[in-house]
Write an enzyme that holds these catalytic residues in place. Structure first.
Site, PDB file in Angstrom:
ATOM      1  CB  VAL A   1      59.911  29.088  11.568  1.00 56.36           C
ATOM      2  CG1 VAL A   1      59.713  29.671  12.965  1.00 56.36           C
ATOM      3  CG2 VAL A   1      60.557  27.716  11.663  1.00 56.36           C
ATOM      4  CE1 TYR A   2      57.740  37.042   9.800  1.00 60.12           C
ATOM      5  CE2 TYR A   2      57.330  36.675   7.466  1.00 60.12           C
ATOM      6  CZ  TYR A   2      57.334  37.508   8.564  1.00 60.12           C
ATOM      7  OH  TYR A   2      56.923  38.810   8.428  1.00 60.12           O
TER       8      TYR A   2
END
Length: 294
Positions: free
Chosen positions: A160-161
């Site tokens: 996600v990051y």
């Protein structure tokens, strides 16, 4: 060196806005720039964070401003406030530092959590750039976008990051090329592992993600993910890269007559850039496979 260049290299009261300044790298950077002569508008989401930051400052050059990058009204109000305070001198630069880090296996991440991450790390910085660009064009100023050493490598459990960082890197490249003819310089800062409060938040977001999935699915990933978190925290604690290294990189991007397009802060960020360019995908997968062993 001309007088104009000397003034630029010293900061000399130039007005800079930095988002996400309530803690961590943003706070260190705001205080560092203040000490080097900049007039700093430090973006915080809560008034109490601003008061705490003001107590840390050493002069009246640092002024907190309420700025939530995920709220378009907040961004517009902050731009108007800073422009009014800056007066005829204008606004020299914006440092898009605000960000969050969701860490969890992608299969376990709720879509809303992904949306929140992208809203903070990608959409928010674009909204800030758009709000301040009319002022930056007048001063032929600068935008500094903060990404990560993960801007080029997607680590397991940080998907996600990494998605947000990849997107912010692409956005920054496009902005740099679009704004160059208009006199606005755009740079990237890519910090590696630095021991800041973000690492405790990484564990919190991971636990939150696991709370949204059935137990058997969580059990598939939890042992390897826990080892990953422990290794990540240990790496950050052992890192010799300091917040001051990050702040110096930002200051160089704001003051150099010809700043770099990318500043890689720390040996791990530099190594990641080399590996992402030189290693084939399968070889890089093997290097990262230890993180996912069951």
């Amino acid at each position: 060196m001309t007088t104009h260049q000397a003034a630029r290299r010293s900061g000399a009261g130039r007005t800079v806005v930095i988002t996400g300044a309530s803690s961590g790298l943003g706070q260190h950077c705001a205080l560092h720039l203040e000490r080097h002569g900049f007039r700093v508008f430090a973006g915080v989401r809560r008034a109490e964070d601003g008061e705490r930051l003001r107590k840390e400052s050493t002069s009246s050059r640092l002024q907190p401003v309420l700025l939530d990058v995920t709220d378009e009204n907040s961004v517009r109000d902050a731009a108007a406030t800073v422009a009014k305070e800056a007066g005829a001198q204008g606004i020299w630069a914006v440092v898009n530092n605000a960000g969050t880090c969701v860490s969890a296996p992608l299969e376990c991440v709720p879509p809303d959590q992904m949306r929140d991450e992208l809203n903070t790390n990608v959409v928010g910085p674009l909204a800030v750039a758009q709000a301040f660009l009319p002022h930056l064009r007048r001063t032929r100023g600068r935008i500094v976008n903060v990404t990560s050493g993960l801007g080029g490598i997607a680590s397991p459990y940080l998907g996600v990051y990494a998605t947000g960082q990849f997107a912010k890197e692409g956005m920054t490249d496009a902005l740099r090329r679009e704004l160059r003819p208009l006199g606005v310089t755009v740079c990237l800062i890519q910090p590696g592992a630095i021991n800041t409060p973000i690492w405790s938040k990484v564990r919190e977001t991971g636990n939150e993600a696991f709370g949204h999935v059935p137990g058997p699915l969580a059990d598939l990933y939890r042992p390897a993910f826990e080892r990953f978190l422990q290794a990540n925290e240990a790496r950050a604690q052992a890192s010799r890269t300091r917040p001051e290294d990050f702040a110096r990189g930002v200051r160089h991007a704001l003051t150099a007559t010809r700043p770099k397009t990318r500043y890689r802060i720390g040996p791990d960020a530099q190594a990641a850039a080399v590996l992402s360019r030189l290693l084939p995908d399968r070889a890089l997968d093997r290097c990262l496979s230890a993180l996912t062993k069951r």
